[in-house]
Design a protein around this motif. Sequence first.
Motif, PDB file in Angstrom:
ATOM      1  N   ALA A   1     -10.677   3.423  -5.636  1.00 50.93           N
ATOM      2  CA  ALA A   1      -9.822   4.180  -4.728  1.00 50.93           C
ATOM      3  C   ALA A   1      -9.112   5.181  -5.595  1.00 50.93           C
ATOM      4  O   ALA A   1      -7.949   4.981  -6.297  1.00 50.93           O
ATOM      5  CB  ALA A   1      -8.733   2.937  -3.970  1.00 50.93           C
TER       6      ALA A   1
ATOM      7  N   THR B   1      -7.155   4.739  -0.025  1.00 49.24           N
ATOM      8  CA  THR B   1      -6.188   3.798   0.305  1.00 49.24           C
ATOM      9  C   THR B   1      -5.383   4.438   1.446  1.00 49.24           C
ATOM     10  O   THR B   1      -4.751   5.636   1.247  1.00 49.24           O
ATOM     11  CB  THR B   1      -5.238   3.398  -0.614  1.00 49.24           C
ATOM     12  OG1 THR B   1      -5.992   2.824  -1.732  1.00 49.24           O
ATOM     13  CG2 THR B   1      -4.212   2.358  -0.064  1.00 49.24           C
TER      14      THR B   1
ATOM     15  N   ASP C   1     -12.876  -4.445   8.174  1.00 49.90           N
ATOM     16  CA  ASP C   1     -13.048  -4.237   6.799  1.00 49.90           C
ATOM     17  C   ASP C   1     -12.703  -2.934   6.755  1.00 49.90           C
ATOM     18  O   ASP C   1     -13.409  -2.086   5.619  1.00 49.90           O
ATOM     19  CB  ASP C   1     -14.486  -4.834   6.376  1.00 49.90           C
ATOM     20  CG  ASP C   1     -14.890  -6.348   6.497  1.00 49.90           C
ATOM     21  OD1 ASP C   1     -13.807  -7.076   6.338  1.00 49.90           O
ATOM     22  OD2 ASP C   1     -15.852  -6.598   6.939  1.00 49.90           O
ATOM     23  N   ASN C   2     -11.766  -2.278   7.251  1.00 50.95           N
ATOM     24  CA  ASN C   2     -11.647  -0.834   7.426  1.00 50.95           C
ATOM     25  C   ASN C   2     -12.793   0.084   7.700  1.00 50.95           C
ATOM     26  O   ASN C   2     -12.635   1.228   7.312  1.00 50.95           O
ATOM     27  CB  ASN C   2     -11.085  -0.582   5.983  1.00 50.95           C
ATOM     28  CG  ASN C   2      -9.610  -0.935   5.852  1.00 50.95           C
ATOM     29  OD1 ASN C   2      -8.693  -0.824   6.597  1.00 50.95           O
ATOM     30  ND2 ASN C   2      -9.539  -2.158   5.065  1.00 50.95           N
TER      31      ASN C   2
ATOM     32  N   LEU D   1     -10.912   2.319   1.806  1.00 46.99           N
ATOM     33  CA  LEU D   1     -11.088   0.684   1.431  1.00 46.99           C
ATOM     34  C   LEU D   1      -9.667  -0.266   1.735  1.00 46.99           C
ATOM     35  O   LEU D   1      -9.943  -1.509   1.834  1.00 46.99           O
ATOM     36  CB  LEU D   1     -10.961   0.821  -0.134  1.00 46.99           C
ATOM     37  CG  LEU D   1     -12.077   1.797  -0.752  1.00 46.99           C
ATOM     38  CD1 LEU D   1     -12.075   1.737  -2.168  1.00 46.99           C
ATOM     39  CD2 LEU D   1     -13.553   1.391  -0.132  1.00 46.99           C
ATOM     40  N   ASP D   2      -8.803   0.275   2.103  1.00 46.98           N
ATOM     41  CA  ASP D   2      -7.426  -0.432   2.488  1.00 46.98           C
ATOM     42  C   ASP D   2      -6.789   0.327   3.371  1.00 46.98           C
ATOM     43  O   ASP D   2      -6.477   1.529   3.143  1.00 46.98           O
ATOM     44  CB  ASP D   2      -6.958  -0.887   1.258  1.00 46.98           C
ATOM     45  CG  ASP D   2      -5.703  -2.086   1.321  1.00 46.98           C
ATOM     46  OD1 ASP D   2      -5.877  -2.677   2.372  1.00 46.98           O
ATOM     47  OD2 ASP D   2      -4.998  -2.477   0.548  1.00 46.98           O
ATOM     48  N   THR D   3      -5.776  -0.130   4.140  1.00 48.56           N
ATOM     49  CA  THR D   3      -4.691   0.276   4.811  1.00 48.56           C
ATOM     50  C   THR D   3      -3.686  -0.424   4.888  1.00 48.56           C
ATOM     51  O   THR D   3      -3.511  -1.537   4.675  1.00 48.56           O
ATOM     52  CB  THR D   3      -4.993   0.289   6.424  1.00 48.56           C
ATOM     53  OG1 THR D   3      -5.597  -0.839   6.817  1.00 48.56           O
ATOM     54  CG2 THR D   3      -6.099   1.642   6.717  1.00 48.56           C
ATOM     55  N   LEU D   4      -2.496   0.536   4.255  1.00 50.18           N
ATOM     56  CA  LEU D   4      -1.168  -0.163   4.148  1.00 50.18           C
ATOM     57  C   LEU D   4      -0.118   0.182   5.164  1.00 50.18           C
ATOM     58  O   LEU D   4      -0.373   1.504   5.648  1.00 50.18           O
ATOM     59  CB  LEU D   4      -0.685   0.079   2.889  1.00 50.18           C
ATOM     60  CG  LEU D   4      -1.438   0.045   1.458  1.00 50.18           C
ATOM     61  CD1 LEU D   4      -0.905   0.274   0.219  1.00 50.18           C
ATOM     62  CD2 LEU D   4      -1.760  -1.503   1.299  1.00 50.18           C
TER      63      LEU D   4
ATOM     64  N   ARG E   1      -3.512   0.231  10.858  1.00 50.91           N
ATOM     65  CA  ARG E   1      -3.830  -0.777   9.917  1.00 50.91           C
ATOM     66  C   ARG E   1      -4.433  -1.905  10.944  1.00 50.91           C
ATOM     67  O   ARG E   1      -5.409  -2.634  10.431  1.00 50.91           O
ATOM     68  CB  ARG E   1      -2.597  -1.313   9.296  1.00 50.91           C
ATOM     69  CG  ARG E   1      -3.056  -2.413   8.231  1.00 50.91           C
ATOM     70  CD  ARG E   1      -2.779  -3.798   8.521  1.00 50.91           C
ATOM     71  NE  ARG E   1      -1.774  -4.109   9.481  1.00 50.91           N
ATOM     72  CZ  ARG E   1      -0.455  -4.354   9.035  1.00 50.91           C
ATOM     73  NH1 ARG E   1      -0.151  -4.204   7.772  1.00 50.91           N
ATOM     74  NH2 ARG E   1       0.506  -4.478  10.015  1.00 50.91           N
TER      75      ARG E   1
ATOM     76  N   ARG F   1       0.354   1.923  -5.559  1.00 53.32           N
ATOM     77  CA  ARG F   1      -1.094   2.176  -5.454  1.00 53.32           C
ATOM     78  C   ARG F   1      -1.149   3.689  -5.620  1.00 53.32           C
ATOM     79  O   ARG F   1      -1.975   4.235  -6.283  1.00 53.32           O
ATOM     80  CB  ARG F   1      -1.447   2.239  -3.849  1.00 53.32           C
ATOM     81  CG  ARG F   1      -2.929   2.111  -3.598  1.00 53.32           C
ATOM     82  CD  ARG F   1      -3.557   1.188  -4.392  1.00 53.32           C
ATOM     83  NE  ARG F   1      -3.381  -0.099  -3.801  1.00 53.32           N
ATOM     84  CZ  ARG F   1      -4.135  -0.545  -2.790  1.00 53.32           C
ATOM     85  NH1 ARG F   1      -4.956  -0.147  -2.282  1.00 53.32           N
ATOM     86  NH2 ARG F   1      -3.701  -2.037  -2.301  1.00 53.32           N
TER      87      ARG F   1
ATOM     88  N   ALA G   1      -8.142  -3.321   9.890  1.00 56.35           N
ATOM     89  CA  ALA G   1      -8.074  -4.296   8.732  1.00 56.35           C
ATOM     90  C   ALA G   1      -9.119  -5.440   9.207  1.00 56.35           C
ATOM     91  O   ALA G   1      -9.879  -5.724   8.332  1.00 56.35           O
ATOM     92  CB  ALA G   1      -6.589  -4.976   8.575  1.00 56.35           C
TER      93      ALA G   1
END
Length: 479
Positions: free
Chosen positions: A27, A60, A77-78, A99-102, A70, A114, A74
């Motif tokens: 990321a 990210t 798997d994004n 790869l990810d969501t915040l 998100r 991050r 999520a």
Amino acid sequence: MRLSTATLPHLPADVARPSYDRGAVRAGVVHLGIGAFHRAHQALVFDRALAASDRRWGITGASLRSPATRDAMAPQDNLYTLVERDGAGDRRRVIGAVLDTLVAPEDPAALVARLADAATHIVTLTVTEKGYRLDAAGNLLTGEADVAADIAHPHAPRTAPGFLVAALARRRAAGLAPFTAISCDNLPSNGHRLRNAVLAMAEAQDAGLARWIAAEGAFPETMVDRIVPATTDADIHAFAAATGVEDRALVTGEPFLQWVIEDRFCGPRPDFAAFGAQLTDAVAPWEEAKLRLLNGAHSALAYLAGLAGVEFVHQAIALPEYRRLVDRLWDESAATLSPPPGLDLPIYRAALLARFANPALHHRTRQIAMDGSQKLPQRLIAPLAATIAAGREAPALALAVAGWMRWQAGRDDAGAAHVVDDPRAAETSRRWHGAPDAAARVAALLPLVAPDAAALAPAVTAALRAIEDRGAKGATAML
């Protein structure tokens, strides 16, 4: 089935999917404001970099407010699908770059961590103009509650500038270089605005930190362009019916994509030029071309076709009167430009025409007509003033400005009412209805959008008289 890593193999063969091992991706990008535009625009460019084996540029994503994105991504798997649409049909591609969501309010420390991570080299933002927390003069709104909280409690930020400063402070303390912060909001001088916001926030917390960011950081100017309509339930249902897989994070867009980035970085970057973006020494000439050609023609069609009852841009450009209007306006506006290296105006105009004619976008003239008092100065008034100052005529530009004035009446040429959606709508309505004729209406309205109204008034008055005599479509046909 819901879209996910496990269900990717069940998609039809014509749906493109990540060709790389997502588990091997790092990321290197954090994006603030992970809405549909980012996922249909910048994320595609980073996805192309990953597909070309540069595995440093996973994303990210972070929302500064709502958990909706998100919550949609999520469980998948994004992963999400980008559907590009034009008259030839749909092209579908699953994007694996995120790869990810915040969600920042849920765990501010996780987002700061991050951003401060050594692997993070680029931070991109689409937070809208309000997200920079600046007033009209470019000063930080220190009186706002969230800004004041970020200054008083820098380790628990709430705002975009606050998160960037908190992470930069941590990187400085750890001996790491800053990241490059790239505004991708559709704003003039967006890099300068972001830099102002970050430096002002840092200065309010630690003058030494502000000096370090100013000396070592980078805030490139950018220009972004792609039409990304809001995803509808019908879009999601159509994808599920065609593929057997449900994607609740799906986004749609036109085939055209433009991302012009000032070549000013303070750390690693992908080979943007190889993946669909353009690097330049100066973004302003690109932005000026977009404003005067793309946006100027859009505004001309919004008012002059909208007054004639034409609902969509693709319907307007199919009519010979409005096609000639656009060509004439482009001729007039192009003569006021200094095209940067890499911008071929005939090719750019051909691309714009294809975009206008795209029947899949359903770009409404009334939507483009919104906020005209804020948009006209850059789109139409500036090239009109430059043309008149050079001693040339500009009938198409003058007619477009007159079309905006006629729009303020709140009724089209057939007498049907429409809403004038503009922050100055009450004032423009009062000025229009309080004037007895075209000359008086121009005298009342033009100073709201033109600093040198007197020089432009004769041309705009003649154009407005033509609209009042013949209707918008009839006046356009006279060009």
